[in-house]
Design an enzyme around this catalytic site. Structure first.
Site, PDB file in Angstrom:
ATOM      1  N   LYS A 493       0.831  -1.208   0.000  1.00 37.81           N
ATOM      2  CA  LYS A 493       0.000   0.000   0.000  1.00 37.81           C
ATOM      3  C   LYS A 493       0.869   1.264   0.000  1.00 37.81           C
ATOM      4  O   LYS A 493       2.056   1.198   0.343  1.00 37.81           O
ATOM      5  CB  LYS A 493      -0.934  -0.015   1.208  1.00 37.81           C
ATOM      6  CG  LYS A 493      -0.194  -0.078   2.529  1.00 37.81           C
ATOM      7  CD  LYS A 493      -1.100  -0.564   3.653  1.00 37.81           C
ATOM      8  CE  LYS A 493      -0.368  -0.465   4.985  1.00 37.81           C
ATOM      9  NZ  LYS A 493      -0.983  -1.246   6.030  1.00 37.81           N
ATOM     10  N   ARG A 591     -10.850  -0.142  14.122  1.00 38.06           N
ATOM     11  CA  ARG A 591     -10.688   0.660  12.904  1.00 38.06           C
ATOM     12  C   ARG A 591     -11.750   0.171  11.920  1.00 38.06           C
ATOM     13  O   ARG A 591     -12.792   0.777  11.781  1.00 38.06           O
ATOM     14  CB  ARG A 591      -9.268   0.496  12.368  1.00 38.06           C
ATOM     15  CG  ARG A 591      -8.922   1.416  11.244  1.00 38.06           C
ATOM     16  CD  ARG A 591      -7.419   1.433  10.957  1.00 38.06           C
ATOM     17  NE  ARG A 591      -6.939   0.190  10.356  1.00 38.06           N
ATOM     18  CZ  ARG A 591      -5.672   0.014   9.946  1.00 38.06           C
ATOM     19  NH1 ARG A 591      -4.786   0.985  10.088  1.00 38.06           N
ATOM     20  NH2 ARG A 591      -5.298  -1.120   9.405  1.00 38.06           N
ATOM     21  N   TYR A 719      15.150  31.497   5.883  1.00 38.75           N
ATOM     22  CA  TYR A 719      13.965  32.227   6.321  1.00 38.75           C
ATOM     23  C   TYR A 719      13.981  32.438   7.834  1.00 38.75           C
ATOM     24  O   TYR A 719      14.366  31.540   8.588  1.00 38.75           O
ATOM     25  CB  TYR A 719      12.693  31.423   5.998  1.00 38.75           C
ATOM     26  CG  TYR A 719      12.326  31.422   4.532  1.00 38.75           C
ATOM     27  CD1 TYR A 719      12.070  32.609   3.840  1.00 38.75           C
ATOM     28  CD2 TYR A 719      12.198  30.219   3.857  1.00 38.75           C
ATOM     29  CE1 TYR A 719      11.713  32.580   2.502  1.00 38.75           C
ATOM     30  CE2 TYR A 719      11.827  30.187   2.516  1.00 38.75           C
ATOM     31  CZ  TYR A 719      11.593  31.378   1.847  1.00 38.75           C
ATOM     32  OH  TYR A 719      11.236  31.350   0.547  1.00 38.75           O
ATOM     33  N   MET A 768      10.809  25.174   1.269  1.00 37.44           N
ATOM     34  CA  MET A 768       9.915  24.292   0.526  1.00 37.44           C
ATOM     35  C   MET A 768      10.698  23.321  -0.362  1.00 37.44           C
ATOM     36  O   MET A 768      10.426  22.135  -0.393  1.00 37.44           O
ATOM     37  CB  MET A 768       8.946  25.117  -0.334  1.00 37.44           C
ATOM     38  CG  MET A 768       7.884  24.258  -1.005  1.00 37.44           C
ATOM     39  SD  MET A 768       6.847  25.164  -2.166  1.00 37.44           S
ATOM     40  CE  MET A 768       5.917  26.209  -1.068  1.00 37.44           C
TER      41      MET A 768
HETATM   42  C1  LIG Z   1      -0.334  -1.979   6.885  1.00 32.58           C
HETATM   43  C2  LIG Z   1      -0.917  -3.208   7.349  1.00 32.58           C
HETATM   44  C3  LIG Z   1      -0.131  -4.327   7.653  1.00 32.58           C
HETATM   45  C4  LIG Z   1       1.366  -4.297   7.667  1.00 32.58           C
HETATM   46  O1  LIG Z   1       1.818  -3.680   8.835  1.00 32.58           O
HETATM   47  P1  LIG Z   1       3.381  -3.532   9.179  1.00 32.58           P
HETATM   48  O2  LIG Z   1       3.413  -3.050  10.566  1.00 32.58           O
HETATM   49  O3  LIG Z   1       3.906  -2.550   8.216  1.00 32.58           O
HETATM   50  O4  LIG Z   1       3.970  -4.861   8.992  1.00 32.58           O
HETATM   51  C5  LIG Z   1      -0.772  -5.497   7.961  1.00 32.58           C
HETATM   52  N1  LIG Z   1      -2.121  -5.564   8.006  1.00 32.58           N
HETATM   53  C6  LIG Z   1      -2.902  -4.504   7.763  1.00 32.58           C
HETATM   54  C7  LIG Z   1      -4.376  -4.651   7.857  1.00 32.58           C
HETATM   55  C8  LIG Z   1      -2.343  -3.283   7.441  1.00 32.58           C
HETATM   56  O5  LIG Z   1      -3.106  -2.227   7.217  1.00 32.58           O
END
Ligand SMILES: *Cc1c(COP(=O)(O)O)cnc(C)c1O
Length: 823
Positions: A493, A591, A719, A768
């Site tokens: 992701k 969540r 700055y 920036m």
């Molecule tokens: C991001 C995520 C992981 C991986 O987590 P890490 O701590 O990066 O290994 C596993 N399961 C879910 C549902 C996630 O969102």
């Protein structure tokens, strides 16, 4: 090479299963992806702890490969090919190479040491090539696998070999020695520290010296420790007429004594004493590593009895060695594989394999190739072989540059040629490069770096370099923690945690992970469009994305009855059957996910429903990285066990169960169920300092110095005038700022960058697009490379200082920063 397969039975101590008639092979491969594999290939199936090439055998048979060295014959491959069954296929590869080496009898230079092996090898090749047909290790092929592969490339036309041997622990060199058997030994820089695999420096040196068992000359830099080790070595491995040939800056008893060393800008002048005469030599480098490497080369040339004039003429043309193949973004959606510093037949093979592994869907393949110098073959033979290789690799267009390749253009299909690089460059516009993967490969004299720079996409100088080998390493590390048959999903992701989504997904697909995970449908679509075939779970599918999830065969995580019903509605309209879905349970993260009290409704909705199939049931841990919360993790795991068991029994299904993320894998090995979800660990970050040691750094954020200036005491920087110089201060400006993802909290001397291995603290506020650093004590200039993070500072270090977590640092690097992948 043409080898009767059956003649290898005694060499490899193998058992034969296959055809009764004689079979000949002319090519050895260990890479299942290579398009060079064919009916004359002998594929040696290596079997590492985590990656087992036997798995690819059925695929390879389908592609026409007929001959294999295996540790076992895969069930579905029985009777379909010829197999040499051995106990250990790596040993077999090494035994084969040693046997093959024994068929040749010409001088071989063997190189080992801690640093400089590859550079000395490349330089010796350059220095000696006017007089010899040289076979050398391609790139840095110096490992237990790389050395045999290098040696196997010898052919009848070679009359000098240069091979490097690298080891990481004891008992490895004995094997490499048997394969290389160098008559001439060169010990390059040995380094003062001992590496992890050795107890102490002496043990390391002793082990390395074993390469020289049958060397009649050993070339080395004289110092006390090496000398002591050599004394012992010569007693234990006596050899008539062995000559020790040493050099030194300080010890006048060395055979070559460096009397003077003088820096003149980029050039270093040395004066050396040899056989009672004094000579001068100009080395076109100023750093001490290059000078040592050049002196190692000098000794080899002296041993080969070159006169000082020839030595000077050749050494003055030494050049920086590019150590690796780089992938760069090109103009018009092209990718470029930059191999613009070498053109020999063996490295062409490697580059073509790399091209294939980087190939994007719908892109065509192009090679820009210069004349090939020194191959050991006649030109006629050579270009026939090159044309065959290029055709095997299904290259769409060939651009040849140079007089020789031009004269053999007829051997290639779809080939345009140019007499020289300038002529090509003058017509580059008309060649309309677009949507291609372009391998740029040329001998140094052709200066293909100019072509690379023209075809490279123009962005600012900041890049995030991603080491693909480190990703494989880290994956294997976590795989080694898994119980038998536990599958692995890798989370890619947010562009692979900021490191690049598609490229990493491609690698993971090859490494045969079981699943990929993304956060949103769009991310999954990008991967599918890029040609990824692995199943992809989407963690947070919005209901508006359900139609495209179905269209692209993505697999949604379903976390509510509402979502389930919405998905079922669309799926039923499309008359789907058994569409894979994943059920997320909320066990305390709060969540997404079904809570215990919604389970009844979930079960009712799914019961007897044939539209979807529950591929997996999962939950997510809230605190698998914090010891003080481990009781809570156990509660989560217990609840997951209970809820998922209920689903399984009431729905009478058999899904994959998974709950562990990276730190879960490390801390809760008993909760692996059928799969784990690896995230941050793949990218080289662990929550546990003890474990961190075993991971390799993946991403290095790099930039360059735009400008250097000296300001007087009392002046301010940046700055808000937040840095006031107390005394005269030398500062450098770096073109990276908060818009690239560098937090302003990292400025004002909290954070630093690394220039020439030294820390340069950030002065004043981060702007920036730029920041300024203190280089008062660093010898640097405009254009020098700067590390923003990587080995130092690490993202872990930055995260601690910025009161955040490495995840945020990594994913904050803006997409305007170019990603460059290498191995
Ligand atoms: C991001 C995520 C992981 C991986 O987590 P890490 O701590 O990066 O290994 C596993 N399961 C879910 C549902 C996630 O969102």
């Amino acid at each position: 090479m043409s080898i009767n397969l059956k003649s290898l039975i005694p060499v490899l101590d193998a058992e034969w299963t296959g055809s009764d008639t004689d079979v000949f092979v002319d090519h050895i491969s260990i890479d299942s992806r290579s398009l060079q594999n064919g009916s004359k290939t002998l594929f040696i199936a290596l079997s590492g702890v985590n990656n087992d090439a036997h798995l690819y055998i059925p695929e390879l048979i389908e592609k026409g490969v007929q001959n294999f060295v295996v540790q076992y014959i895969p069930e579905n491959a029985k009777d379909k090919a010829n197999f040499l069954l051995v106990k250990n296929s790596l040993n077999a590869l090494q035994q084969f190479a040693a046997y093959y080496r024994s068929l040749f009898n010409f001088p071989i230079i063997g190189l080992t040491g801690s640093n400089g092996k590859t550079i000395v090898k490349e330089w010796l090749n350059f220095l000696l090539s006017p007089d010899y047909n040289i076979i050398r290790s391609p790139k840095s092929y110096n490992s237990q696998v790389g050395v045999p592969l290098s040696v196997i490339a010898i052919n009848e036309k070679h009359n000098l070999g240069i091979f490097e041997a690298g080891i990481s622990t004891i008992n490895e060199m004995v094997k490499l020695e048997k394969i290389i058997k160098p008559g001439i030994g060169v010990l390059t820089n040995i380094g003062s520290a001992h590496d992890e695999g050795f107890e102490n420096l002496k043990q390391k040196i002793n082990e390395k010296l074993l390469l020289f068992k049958e060397s009649t000359v050993i070339i080395y830099q004289k110092n006390k420790v090496v000398e002591e080790c050599l004394d012992l070595f010569c007693i234990e491995n006596p050899l008539k007429d062995r000559k020790l040939f040493s050099w030194s800056f300080t010890d006048s008893t060395a055979n070559v004594f460096i009397l003077k060393k003088e820096n003149k800008g980029e050039i270093t002048k040395i004066q050396y004493q040899y056989k009672n005469d004094t000579f001068n030599l100009e080395i076109p480098f100023s750093d001490s590593a290059s000078i040592e490497n050049a002196i190692s080369c000098l000794l080899v040339l002296l041993y080969f009895k070159y006169d000082s004039e020839t030595i000077q003429n050749r050494v003055q043309n030494l050049y920086p060695v590019q150590m690796r193949l780089e992938v760069k973004n090109g103009i018009n959606n092209c990718s470029i594989i930059d191999d613009s510093y070498s053109s020999d037949f063996e490295s062409l093979k490697i580059a073509l394999d790399f091209l294939e592994s980087q190939q994007k869907k719908n892109a065509s393949k192009t090679i820009i190739l210069s004349d090939i110098v020194q191959s050991g073959f006649s030109n006629e033979e050579l270009y026939s072989k090159v044309a065959q290789l290029i055709s095997d690799n299904k290259i769409n267009r060939v651009i040849g540059i140079g007089a020789t390749i031009s004269s053999f253009a007829a051997k290639f299909s779809n080939c345009i040629t140019f007499q020289n690089t300038a002529e090509f460059i003058s017509q580059i516009e008309s060649l309309n490069f677009s949507n291609e993967t372009i391998l740029i490969k040329g001998a140094r004299s052709f200066q293909f770096e100019e072509i690379v720079s023209l075809l490279e996409e123009k962005t600012h100088e900041t890049v995030l370099e991603i080491n693909l080998d480190s990703i494989s390493h880290n994956l294997n590390y976590y795989k080694s923690k898994l119980a038998d048959r536990v599958k692995i999903m890798v989370m890619v992701k947010a562009f692979g945690y900021g490191n690049g989504g598609l490229e990493i997904a491609k690698l993971l697909e090859h490494l045969k992970v079981d699943y990929l995970g993304v956060a949103f449908a769009d991310e999954g679509i990008l991967l599918k469009n890029g040609g990824i075939k692995l199943p992809i779970m989407v963690l947070n599918p919005e209901s508006t994305s359900f139609p495209s999830i179905i269209q692209y065969n993505l697999e949604p995580e379903i976390y509510s009855v509402k979502g389930l019903k919405a998905f079922l509605k669309i799926a039923q309209e499309k008359h789907l059957k058994d569409f894979p879905i994943h059920i997320k349970l909320d066990t305390g993260m709060h969540r997404l996910g079904f809570e215990e009290n919604t389970l009844d409704e979930l079960i009712q909705t799914l019961k007897g429903n044939a539209t979807v199939k529950v591929k997996s049931v999962l939950s997510h841990l809230a605190t698998s990285d914090e010891v003080k919360h481990f009781d809570f993790v156990n509660l989560q795991i217990n609840l997951f066990d209970k809820l998922s068991s209920r689903l399984i029994s009431e729905l009478n299904i058999n899904p994959i169960r998974h709950i562990l993320n990276t730190s879960g894998i490390s801390n809760f090995p008993d909760a692996q169920y059928n799969m784990v979800r690896l995230g941050i660990g793949l990218y080289g970050v662990s929550n546990d300092p003890a474990e961190q040691k075993y991971l390799e750094n993946v991403g290095t954020l790099k930039s360059i110095i735009s400008q250097v200036r000296t300001i007087p005491g009392g002046d301010s920087v940046g700055y808000g005038r937040r840095f006031m110089a107390e005394k005269e201060t030398r500062i450098a400006t770096i073109p990276i700022g908060y818009a690239d993802g560098i937090s302003r909290l990292w400025g004002n001397e909290v954070g630093y960058v690394t220039i020439k291995n030294q820390k340069a603290f950030i002065l004043g506020s981060v702007c920036m697009d730029m920041l300024m650093v203190d280089v008062s004590n660093i010898d640097c200039k405009e254009g020098d490379s700067v590390v923003i993070f990587g080995e130092s500072p690490t993202v872990i270090e930055m995260a601690a200082a910025l009161k955040t977590i490495p995840y945020e640092i990594m994913t904050s690097i803006s997409q305007r920063v170019k990603r460059v992948f290498f191995r």
